[in-house]
Design a protein around this motif. Structure first.
Motif, PDB file in Angstrom:
ATOM      1  N   PRO A 391       0.821  -1.217   0.000  1.00  0.00           N
ATOM      2  CA  PRO A 391       0.000   0.000   0.000  1.00  0.00           C
ATOM      3  C   PRO A 391       0.854   1.266   0.000  1.00  0.00           C
ATOM      4  CG  PRO A 391      -0.067  -1.085   2.149  1.00  0.00           C
ATOM      5  CD  PRO A 391       0.648  -2.011   1.222  1.00  0.00           C
ATOM      6  N   GLY A 392       1.004   1.884  -1.158  1.00  0.00           N
ATOM      7  CA  GLY A 392       1.734   3.143  -1.261  1.00  0.00           C
ATOM      8  C   GLY A 392       3.230   3.012  -1.453  1.00  0.00           C
ATOM      9  N   TYR A 393       3.729   1.818  -1.744  1.00  0.00           N
ATOM     10  CA  TYR A 393       5.176   1.675  -1.919  1.00  0.00           C
ATOM     11  C   TYR A 393       5.486   0.472  -2.801  1.00  0.00           C
ATOM     12  CZ  TYR A 393       4.699  -1.864   1.797  1.00  0.00           C
ATOM     13  OH  TYR A 393       4.323  -2.948   2.546  1.00  0.00           O
ATOM     14  N   THR A 394       6.745   0.458  -3.247  1.00  0.00           N
ATOM     15  CA  THR A 394       7.285  -0.666  -4.000  1.00  0.00           C
ATOM     16  C   THR A 394       8.486  -1.217  -3.249  1.00  0.00           C
ATOM     17  OG1 THR A 394       6.592   0.279  -6.114  1.00  0.00           O
ATOM     18  CG2 THR A 394       8.313  -1.380  -6.187  1.00  0.00           C
ATOM     19  N   LEU A 395       8.577  -2.540  -3.166  1.00  0.00           N
ATOM     20  CA  LEU A 395       9.702  -3.207  -2.510  1.00  0.00           C
ATOM     21  C   LEU A 395      10.435  -4.035  -3.555  1.00  0.00           C
ATOM     22  CD1 LEU A 395       9.765  -5.017   0.898  1.00  0.00           C
ATOM     23  CD2 LEU A 395      10.593  -6.213  -1.134  1.00  0.00           C
ATOM     24  N   THR A 396      11.740  -3.822  -3.669  1.00  0.00           N
ATOM     25  CA  THR A 396      12.567  -4.561  -4.615  1.00  0.00           C
ATOM     26  C   THR A 396      13.646  -5.321  -3.857  1.00  0.00           C
ATOM     27  OG1 THR A 396      12.209  -2.846  -6.290  1.00  0.00           O
ATOM     28  CG2 THR A 396      13.993  -4.413  -6.680  1.00  0.00           C
ATOM     29  N   LEU A 397      13.614  -6.650  -3.941  1.00  0.00           N
ATOM     30  CA  LEU A 397      14.611  -7.476  -3.275  1.00  0.00           C
ATOM     31  C   LEU A 397      15.962  -7.312  -3.957  1.00  0.00           C
ATOM     32  CD1 LEU A 397      12.506 -10.741  -2.849  1.00  0.00           C
ATOM     33  CD2 LEU A 397      12.916  -8.968  -1.129  1.00  0.00           C
ATOM     34  N   HIS A 398      17.029  -7.324  -3.167  1.00  0.00           N
ATOM     35  CA  HIS A 398      18.372  -7.171  -3.725  1.00  0.00           C
ATOM     36  C   HIS A 398      18.886  -8.466  -4.340  1.00  0.00           C
ATOM     37  CE1 HIS A 398      19.255  -3.482  -0.941  1.00  0.00           C
ATOM     38  NE2 HIS A 398      18.353  -3.239  -1.866  1.00  0.00           N
ATOM     39  N   THR A 399      18.409  -9.596  -3.850  1.00  0.00           N
ATOM     40  CA  THR A 399      18.820 -10.888  -4.399  1.00  0.00           C
ATOM     41  C   THR A 399      17.604 -11.776  -4.542  1.00  0.00           C
ATOM     42  OG1 THR A 399      19.253 -11.778  -2.192  1.00  0.00           O
ATOM     43  CG2 THR A 399      21.113 -10.759  -3.356  1.00  0.00           C
ATOM     44  N   ALA A 400      17.733 -12.784  -5.375  1.00  0.00           N
ATOM     45  CA  ALA A 400      16.608 -13.681  -5.642  1.00  0.00           C
ATOM     46  C   ALA A 400      16.620 -14.903  -4.741  1.00  0.00           C
ATOM     47  CB  ALA A 400      16.635 -14.124  -7.101  1.00  0.00           C
ATOM     48  N   SER A 401      17.428 -14.909  -3.699  1.00  0.00           N
ATOM     49  CA  SER A 401      17.531 -16.085  -2.835  1.00  0.00           C
ATOM     50  C   SER A 401      16.323 -16.175  -1.907  1.00  0.00           C
ATOM     51  CB  SER A 401      18.809 -16.008  -2.005  1.00  0.00           C
ATOM     52  OG  SER A 401      18.726 -14.957  -1.068  1.00  0.00           O
ATOM     53  N   ALA A 402      16.204 -17.305  -1.226  1.00  0.00           N
ATOM     54  CA  ALA A 402      15.114 -17.484  -0.272  1.00  0.00           C
ATOM     55  C   ALA A 402      15.251 -16.532   0.910  1.00  0.00           C
ATOM     56  CB  ALA A 402      15.086 -18.928   0.219  1.00  0.00           C
ATOM     57  N   HIS A 403      16.468 -16.079   1.197  1.00  0.00           N
ATOM     58  CA  HIS A 403      16.714 -15.160   2.307  1.00  0.00           C
ATOM     59  C   HIS A 403      17.547 -13.985   1.795  1.00  0.00           C
ATOM     60  CE1 HIS A 403      15.038 -18.182   4.925  1.00  0.00           C
ATOM     61  NE2 HIS A 403      15.912 -19.068   4.470  1.00  0.00           N
ATOM     62  N   PRO A 404      16.908 -13.044   1.088  1.00  0.00           N
ATOM     63  CA  PRO A 404      17.654 -11.942   0.463  1.00  0.00           C
ATOM     64  C   PRO A 404      18.414 -11.115   1.486  1.00  0.00           C
ATOM     65  CG  PRO A 404      15.288 -11.526   0.455  1.00  0.00           C
ATOM     66  CD  PRO A 404      15.462 -12.940   0.869  1.00  0.00           C
ATOM     67  N   ARG A 413       6.824   9.652  -1.620  1.00  0.00           N
ATOM     68  CA  ARG A 413       7.511  10.848  -1.151  1.00  0.00           C
ATOM     69  C   ARG A 413       8.763  10.528  -0.345  1.00  0.00           C
ATOM     70  NH1 ARG A 413       2.431  14.757   0.657  1.00  0.00           N
ATOM     71  NH2 ARG A 413       1.379  14.750  -1.376  1.00  0.00           N
ATOM     72  N   ALA A 414       9.122   9.255  -0.320  1.00  0.00           N
ATOM     73  CA  ALA A 414      10.331   8.851   0.402  1.00  0.00           C
ATOM     74  C   ALA A 414      10.960   7.659  -0.308  1.00  0.00           C
ATOM     75  CB  ALA A 414      10.003   8.513   1.854  1.00  0.00           C
ATOM     76  N   PRO A 415      11.571   7.892  -1.466  1.00  0.00           N
ATOM     77  CA  PRO A 415      12.135   6.779  -2.242  1.00  0.00           C
ATOM     78  C   PRO A 415      13.523   6.370  -1.754  1.00  0.00           C
ATOM     79  CG  PRO A 415      12.430   8.835  -3.421  1.00  0.00           C
ATOM     80  CD  PRO A 415      11.662   9.167  -2.176  1.00  0.00           C
ATOM     81  N   ALA A 416      13.993   5.267  -2.343  1.00  0.00           N
ATOM     82  CA  ALA A 416      15.390   4.815  -2.199  1.00  0.00           C
ATOM     83  C   ALA A 416      15.804   4.581  -0.755  1.00  0.00           C
ATOM     84  CB  ALA A 416      16.335   5.814  -2.866  1.00  0.00           C
ATOM     85  N   LEU A 417      14.953   3.884   0.000  1.00  0.00           N
ATOM     86  CA  LEU A 417      15.303   3.470   1.350  1.00  0.00           C
ATOM     87  C   LEU A 417      15.900   2.072   1.276  1.00  0.00           C
ATOM     88  CD1 LEU A 417      12.032   4.684   3.069  1.00  0.00           C
ATOM     89  CD2 LEU A 417      14.304   5.660   3.456  1.00  0.00           C
ATOM     90  N   HIS A 418      17.172   1.945   1.614  1.00  0.00           N
ATOM     91  CA  HIS A 418      17.898   0.685   1.453  1.00  0.00           C
ATOM     92  C   HIS A 418      17.966  -0.051   2.786  1.00  0.00           C
ATOM     93  CE1 HIS A 418      18.912   2.026  -2.543  1.00  0.00           C
ATOM     94  NE2 HIS A 418      19.495   3.116  -2.054  1.00  0.00           N
ATOM     95  N   TYR A 419      17.362  -1.217   2.833  1.00  0.00           N
ATOM     96  CA  TYR A 419      17.325  -2.038   4.040  1.00  0.00           C
ATOM     97  C   TYR A 419      18.279  -3.219   3.885  1.00  0.00           C
ATOM     98  CZ  TYR A 419      13.384   0.335   6.225  1.00  0.00           C
ATOM     99  OH  TYR A 419      12.578   1.261   6.839  1.00  0.00           O
ATOM    100  N   THR A 420      19.028  -3.505   4.964  1.00  0.00           N
ATOM    101  CA  THR A 420      19.995  -4.592   4.982  1.00  0.00           C
ATOM    102  C   THR A 420      19.627  -5.589   6.079  1.00  0.00           C
ATOM    103  OG1 THR A 420      21.729  -3.073   4.240  1.00  0.00           O
ATOM    104  CG2 THR A 420      22.437  -5.167   5.200  1.00  0.00           C
TER     105      THR A 420
END
Length: 433
Positions: A391-404, A413-420
Motif C-alpha cells: 500500500p503506497g510503496y514498491t519493494l525490490t529485493l536485492h537478491t533472488a535467494s530465499a533469504h535476500p 515521497r520517500a524513495p530509495a530506502l535501502h534495508y539490509t
C-alpha cells in the motif's frame, strides 16, 4: 440539515458578487452547522503562505534563497541544499511523515514536529538526483525552522504581523500545538461501516499544513496575490523572486508553494491539501478568478470539487452550486478491512535502514511476501522479477535467494530506502509473528 460533515465553497470573479455555499456539519457531536465563519485545516494549501514568508524574509535581507540551509540548520546532513530548494521541493529530502509507519509508529501514537525533524537529520544524502522534484512536507518543516531562526519569533507571530493582520485575515492562524483552541474551527470525520469516526491526529505540521482559515480569509490572500501578479506583469506570480520549475505533474510547474499551469489559455496557480480528514483546494486564474473548496469529510475530495467547477466559471450562478457538486456529496461507503491471511509464515529475516529507526521483517506464505512492523503486516503483490508492491510503496529485493540480503523501499515521497538484513532466520512460525 444532513447529519454528516460537509464542505464550504467560495467562487470569486472580479466585478461579480461571490458565489458561496455551505453544506453539512462542522461538529457532529453538537450538530453545529458549517457557516461562512467556519474555519478548516487546509493541509498543504498552507505552503503558499509559508513560501511567501520566505520570499519576504529574502526581500528584507534576513536570508538569501541561494543560501545553504545548513547555515541555519547545522544538524542537517544532506549537503548543498539551498533555501530555494526547500521551497520548490528540489532538496531531495524524504517526506519524514511518510517514514513514521516504517519507524514503528501507529496511527494514534504521539509524535511532534521535532520528531519529524530528527528523522530528516538522519538522512545523509539526497533521495533523488540534484534538480529532481520530490514533493516532501519536510522541506516546509525545515523552512519553518529557518524562518523562526531569522525572525526569532514563532511562525504564527511572523505570519500575523506580515500577512494576516495587514490583509484582514482575522480568522486565520497556524496551529503549532494540537492542544491549541481555535474558535469556530471544524472537526474532521471519516465514514465507517457503523457511523462516523473523528480523524483527529496528535501532531500538526508547522508551516507545511497546520494553517486553519476560512474561505473568506483565503480569498483575501489570493486577491492580494493576484494584485501583485497584475502589478508586476509577470507570467506567473512571484516568478522573478523564485523561478517555477518542473513538478511531479506534467505540464504543471512548481514555484513558491504553488503549482502553476503556464499555458496561456489556462494560466493559473493552485494547490490542494489533505490533512487528517480535511481537504482543501484553492485556484487562482490569471484573470483573477478564484475557486476555494474546503471539506471536513474524509470521503470528499476538495480538489475534485474544484475541477468540477472550473469549466463553469464563466456562466456559473450561485444557485447552481448544489447541483454541480451533488455527486461529490455521496462518496462510496467504506470498505470493511480485509481479514489477515491464514497459513504458515516462513521467516525470511529482519532488516534495518540507516535513514529510518527501527526494524522491518519479511515473511513468506505460499503465495505472497509480507512486510511486518510492530505486529502488523502488509501482504505484498509480485509485479515482476524481484519487485513487489504494498500500500503506497514498491519493494525490490536485492537478491533472488530465499533469504535476500536486503531490499529497497520506494515510497511516493520517500524513495530509495535501502534495508539490509541484520539476522538470519532460524525457525519457521506457524502463526504470523
Amino acid at each position: 440539515m444532513t447529519a454528516a460533515p460537509g464542505l464550504s465553497v467560495l467562487i470569486h470573479r472580479p466585478g461579480r458578487p461571490p458565489a458561496r455555499w455551505t453544506h453539512g456539519l462542522a461538529h457532529l457531536e453538537t450538530a453545529t452547522p458549517i457557516t461562512r465563519r467556519t474555519a478548516f485545516t487546509i493541509g498543504s494549501t498552507t505552503k503558499q503562505i509559508t513560501a511567501h514568508l520566505a520570499l519576504l524574509a529574502a526581500r528584507d535581507n534576513l536570508l538569501s534563497l541561494t543560501q545553504q540551509a545548513h547555515d541555519f540548520l547545522p544538524d542537517l546532513r544532506v549537503p548543498d541544499v539551498t533555501v530555494a530548494e526547500l521551497v520548490t521541493h528540489h532538496s531531495g529530502i524524504r517526506d519524514t511523515e511518510s517514514l513514521l509507519p516504517l519507524a514503528g509508529l501507529r496511527d494514534l501514537d504521539h509524535y511532534t514536529a521535532d520528531d519529524l525533524i530528527t528523522l530528516a537529520t538522519r538522512q545523509h544524502s539526497r533521495a533523488v538526483p540534484p534538480g529532481t522534484f520530490l514533493y516532501s512536507s519536510t522541506n516546509y518543516l525545515l523552512l519553518t525552522r529557518i524562518l523562526q531562526h531569522v525572525h526569532q519569533q514563532p511562525l504564527d507571530d511572523i505570519a500575523h504581523a506580515r500577512l494576516f493582520e495587514p490583509l484582514g485575515m482575522g480568522h486565520t492562524r497556524f496551529r503549532n500545538d494540537p492542544r491549541d483552541v481555535i474558535t469556530h474551527t471544524a472537526s474532521a470525520y471519516t465514514p465507517t461501516t457503523t457511523g462516523w469516526r473523528s480523524t483527529a491526529q496528535p501532531a500538526p505540521l508547522p508551516g507545511a499544513g497546520s494553517l486553519t482559515t476560512t474561505p473568506e480569509d483565503l480569498s483575501r490572500w489570493l486577491t492580494h496575490l493576484h494584485h501583485h501578479w497584475q502589478n508586476t506583469r509577470t507570467v506567473l506570480p512571484l516568478d522573478t523572486a523564485l523561478a517555477y520549475q518542473a513538478s511531479d505533474h506534467h505540464p504543471y510547474l512548481y514555484g513558491p508553494g504553488l503549482y502553476a499551469d503556464p499555458r496561456p489559455a489556462t494560466r493559473q496557480v493552485f494547490h490542494s491539501g489533505h490533512e487528517h480528514g480535511f481537504s482543501t483546494a484553492a485556484h487562482l486564474t490569471a484573470a483573477g478568478e478564484q475557486i476555494i473548496c474546503m471539506s471536513n469529510h474524509a470521503g470528499i475530495d476538495a480538489a475534485a470539487l474544484a475541477r468540477t467547477l472550473t469549466p463553469h466559471l464563466t456562466d456559473l450562478e450561485p444557485d447552481q452550486l448544489p447541483g454541480l457538486l451533488t455527486e461529490h456529496l455521496a462518496p462510496l461507503p467504506p470498505q470493511a478491512p480485509c481479514p489477515p491471511e491464514p497459513g504458515r509464515h516462513h521467516d525470511i529475516g529482519s532488516y534495518r535502514c540507516a535513514d529510518v529507526p527501527g526494524t522491518l521483517r519479511l515473511t513468506r506464505t505460499l503465495d505472497h511476501l509480507h512486510l511486518w512492523r510492530r505486529g502488523t503486516a502488509d501482504r505484498l503483490t509480485a509485479t515482476g522479477g524481484e519487485t513487489h508492491t504494498g500500500p503506497g510503496y514498491t519493494l525490490t529485493l536485492h537478491t533472488a535467494s530465499a533469504h535476500p540480503t536486503g531490499f529497497t523501499l520506494d515510497l511516493a515521497r520517500a524513495p530509495a530506502l535501502h534495508y539490509t538484513r541484520i539476522n538470519r532466520p532460524d525457525h519457521t512460525r506457524a502463526e504470523p509473528p
